[in-house]
Write a protein that holds these residues in place. Structure first.
Motif, PDB file in Angstrom:
ATOM      1  N   UNK A 194      54.305  38.908  52.389  1.00 28.07           N
ATOM      2  CA  UNK A 194      53.470  39.881  51.692  1.00 28.07           C
ATOM      3  C   UNK A 194      52.758  39.189  50.528  1.00 28.07           C
ATOM      4  N   UNK A 195      51.528  39.595  50.280  1.00 23.29           N
ATOM      5  CA  UNK A 195      50.761  38.986  49.189  1.00 23.29           C
ATOM      6  C   UNK A 195      50.333  40.067  48.206  1.00 23.29           C
ATOM      7  N   UNK A 196      50.580  39.803  46.911  1.00 20.69           N
ATOM      8  CA  UNK A 196      50.166  40.755  45.878  1.00 20.69           C
ATOM      9  C   UNK A 196      49.139  40.114  44.957  1.00 20.69           C
ATOM     10  N   UNK A 197      48.097  40.875  44.638  1.00 17.25           N
ATOM     11  CA  UNK A 197      47.178  40.469  43.582  1.00 17.25           C
ATOM     12  C   UNK A 197      47.628  41.151  42.299  1.00 17.25           C
ATOM     13  N   UNK A 198      47.975  40.342  41.297  1.00 19.80           N
ATOM     14  CA  UNK A 198      48.285  40.879  39.962  1.00 19.80           C
ATOM     15  C   UNK A 198      47.097  40.601  39.062  1.00 19.80           C
ATOM     16  N   UNK A 199      46.597  41.626  38.383  1.00 20.79           N
ATOM     17  CA  UNK A 199      45.594  41.372  37.346  1.00 20.79           C
ATOM     18  C   UNK A 199      46.277  41.560  36.000  1.00 20.79           C
ATOM     19  N   UNK A 200      45.904  40.727  35.026  1.00 20.01           N
ATOM     20  CA  UNK A 200      46.681  40.676  33.776  1.00 20.01           C
ATOM     21  C   UNK A 200      45.823  40.269  32.588  1.00 20.01           C
ATOM     22  N   UNK A 201      46.049  40.922  31.457  1.00 25.54           N
ATOM     23  CA  UNK A 201      45.294  40.593  30.236  1.00 25.54           C
ATOM     24  C   UNK A 201      44.088  41.489  30.049  1.00 25.54           C
ATOM     25  N   UNK A 202      43.409  41.328  28.943  1.00 32.27           N
ATOM     26  CA  UNK A 202      42.242  42.150  28.633  1.00 32.27           C
ATOM     27  C   UNK A 202      40.934  41.466  29.009  1.00 32.27           C
ATOM     28  N   UNK A 203      39.872  42.253  29.153  1.00 31.40           N
ATOM     29  CA  UNK A 203      38.560  41.675  29.462  1.00 31.40           C
ATOM     30  C   UNK A 203      37.716  41.605  28.196  1.00 31.40           C
ATOM     31  N   UNK A 204      36.894  40.580  28.142  1.00 32.76           N
ATOM     32  CA  UNK A 204      35.999  40.348  27.013  1.00 32.76           C
ATOM     33  C   UNK A 204      34.641  40.915  27.379  1.00 32.76           C
ATOM     34  N   UNK A 205      34.064  41.745  26.514  1.00 32.83           N
ATOM     35  CA  UNK A 205      32.746  42.328  26.788  1.00 32.83           C
ATOM     36  C   UNK A 205      31.761  41.839  25.729  1.00 32.83           C
ATOM     37  N   UNK A 206      30.876  40.911  26.111  1.00 37.54           N
ATOM     38  CA  UNK A 206      29.956  40.338  25.116  1.00 37.54           C
ATOM     39  C   UNK A 206      28.965  41.376  24.596  1.00 37.54           C
ATOM     40  N   UNK A 207      28.653  41.272  23.300  1.00 38.26           N
ATOM     41  CA  UNK A 207      27.614  42.121  22.721  1.00 38.26           C
ATOM     42  C   UNK A 207      26.274  41.389  22.617  1.00 38.26           C
ATOM     43  N   UNK A 208      26.329  40.058  22.794  1.00 43.96           N
ATOM     44  CA  UNK A 208      25.099  39.250  22.736  1.00 43.96           C
ATOM     45  C   UNK A 208      25.148  38.276  23.903  1.00 43.96           C
ATOM     46  N   UNK A 209      23.970  37.862  24.439  1.00 45.09           N
ATOM     47  CA  UNK A 209      24.063  36.993  25.617  1.00 45.09           C
ATOM     48  C   UNK A 209      24.507  35.583  25.233  1.00 45.09           C
ATOM     49  N   UNK A 210      24.102  35.085  24.061  1.00 44.98           N
ATOM     50  CA  UNK A 210      24.771  33.874  23.543  1.00 44.98           C
ATOM     51  C   UNK A 210      25.851  34.399  22.611  1.00 44.98           C
ATOM     52  N   UNK A 211      27.034  34.526  23.136  1.00 47.62           N
ATOM     53  CA  UNK A 211      28.015  35.435  22.557  1.00 47.62           C
ATOM     54  C   UNK A 211      28.667  34.939  21.283  1.00 47.62           C
ATOM     55  N   UNK A 212      28.507  35.700  20.214  1.00 47.51           N
ATOM     56  CA  UNK A 212      29.288  35.502  19.003  1.00 47.51           C
ATOM     57  C   UNK A 212      30.280  36.651  18.852  1.00 47.51           C
ATOM     58  N   UNK A 213      29.824  37.864  19.237  1.00 49.69           N
ATOM     59  CA  UNK A 213      30.678  39.049  19.089  1.00 49.69           C
ATOM     60  C   UNK A 213      31.016  39.638  20.446  1.00 49.69           C
ATOM     61  N   UNK A 214      32.200  40.198  20.560  1.00 54.28           N
ATOM     62  CA  UNK A 214      32.569  40.852  21.804  1.00 54.28           C
ATOM     63  C   UNK A 214      33.560  41.974  21.565  1.00 54.28           C
TER      64      UNK A 214
END
Lengths: 308, 308
Positions: free
Chosen positions: A36-56
């Motif tokens: 059996x194979x399980x996909x585990x996803x873990x941790x938070x996602x980063x959402x950029x506020x700028x395309x050359x990212x300084x803030x997220x």
């Protein structure tokens, strides 16, 4: 499958294609053995506020639950694709995540050719944990894949689902990552750092398409799918879990409250609610709730396979 | 000094008071020896969007610059208060920040009583770096202090400034942390997790009061103060640095562009602009730009002291 390839998100980088091929091979090889194979996803996602990212924008998640679960799934005989946020907690090494290794290493005597040794009084249990880590690596049953941004995550989730789809009901999805509900579309993102001199910041963020819907309907329709529901308000928890099951038509929601998430969860299905908890006594003995969650889910997965 | 104690931010927790006392003692002890003391701030600040925080705004910063700078300041004879984001890079151990230590450890032969050793082929330079780390610890010239949120940071910065103020011009502030420009006041923050079912997210964030202003004017008026200006658009960099100097009346701005920040900075003062860079050849040899920055600043600090 257009959800992720929309122009709202960056196109998949080359390394995503490479990761997709690794996941396909991993699923094929283990599937051929009947594992059996399980996909585990873990941790938070980063959402950029700028395309050359300084803030997220980020989501609170150390990756503790996902990394602990990976250990117990491997022990339960599963092959694990561990899709995790870069630098979030990792199976086994998570046990030393608060340790500065510089403090734990000592220089051996000159005569030994300056061996660098671990001070075991500072690193309890290291021998046993190192042996378990080695055994896991040698088994070949853990495939680590990293993401950083929400966009990386969405592309990789779709690729993982497609890789696992041929395994039918032998595949499990254990979606423990803290995925952002909101993002700024690439087309509306400023290129450069937002200037603070421009005054207060007004942000309008769109809702992230719910990937659970295409995953269950199209990408891997026969798989056994578990999602998580984390709330801070206990009074709305079960209602929200039931709503998710009704909306996405998957098998299980693990419902938990921020403050008690390490000692108490409710396993919610269409027809049942099972409470799992770790007592103070068990906690002292090092029992983790993930051990109980994975035992419960592996058994439900077996029933699910028998009913197909 | 009302800026931080405003009701917009959480009141200082007890551990901030404890950290304040440690910083006072550290500054007093090293000041009594005539040692120069520098406060380094390092890493990004977390800005909660909810009071029981699930989501937060963050700034891109690994803490690489601050942690590298701490090493070179200690080598240059300074005592260092290292005010850094929890889990951001740390002096010396930063050199192994991409390493999974589980991969780098091996079990020695049974006869040796199962020593756990470092595989030195996987950890280049470990002996030398461990020796430098030990020397730094034994010198007592590094005081690490951690922050997580913007609110922690603001309270600790004020406490650090008050601790260093008695040292007059012997104190330096090296403000390398990536501090958020925006926040949501405690009074306007929802208690619970924002529900995604409520539709797109509208955020209005207030501007964070600029601490540089009270720091230079009131908290430590005689100190030598360096701030950083990071931009993604090179065309506005020097103009923004000059504007900061004019506004806050401090001594130095280190101006840098996101893409080239590891190989090129401009040291901007009221009357000069000095370019510091690391060539490709130097980079291959392991030269870091922070070594050049700290050498430059230590010499400017000496001049500054002579002019008092």
């Amino acid at each position: 499958m257009a959800a992720v390839s929309s122009s709202d998100f960056a196109p998949p980088p080359v390394w995503v294609e490479e990761a997709a091929r690794s996941m396909e091979k991993f699923a094929r090889d283990h599937g051929a053995l009947g594992t059996r194979v399980v996909l585990i996803t873990s941790g938070g996602t980063k959402v950029p506020l700028e395309s050359r990212t300084v803030r997220f924008l980020d989501n609170f998640s150390s990756g503790r639950r996902g990394s602990a679960s990976a250990e117990y799934f491997v022990q339960a005989g599963y092959a694990v694709i561990f899709l995790h946020r870069h630098r979030s907690m990792y199976p086994y090494s998570r046990r030393y995540s608060n340790l500065n290794w510089m403090d734990a290493l000592t220089l051996g005597p000159q005569s030994s050719g300056e061996q660098v040794q671990v001070d075991r009084s500072l690193v309890p249990g290291i021998v046993g944990i190192l042996q378990e880590y080695r055994a896991m690596k040698e088994s070949g049953r853990l495939l680590p894949v990293e993401f950083n941004t929400l966009s990386d995550y969405l592309h990789l989730l779709q690729a993982a689902a497609q890789a696992l789809s041929p395994l039918g009901s032998n595949a499990m999805f254990y979606l423990a990552a803290a995925v952002s509900d909101f993002y700024i579309p690439a087309s509306e993102m400023p290129e450069h750092k937002i200037q603070s001199s421009s005054g207060p910041l007004q942000l309008t963020m769109k809702m992230v398409p719910k990937m659970l819907s295409p995953l269950v309907k199209d990408w891997a329709p026969k798989a056994f799918v578990i999602s998580f529901k984390l709330e801070t308000d206990p009074s709305i928890l079960i209602e929200r879990a039931r709503k998710a099951l009704a909306t996405y038509q998957h098998q299980v929601v693990i419902a938990n409250v921020l403050d008690s998430r390490r000692s108490y969860v409710v396993v919610v299905t269409n027809t049942t609610e099972s409470r799992l908890s770790v007592s103070e006594e068990e906690d002292r003995l090092g029992v983790e709730i993930e051990e109980k969650i994975i035992k419960d889910l592996a058994s439900r997965h077996t029933n699910f396979l028998e009913c197909q």
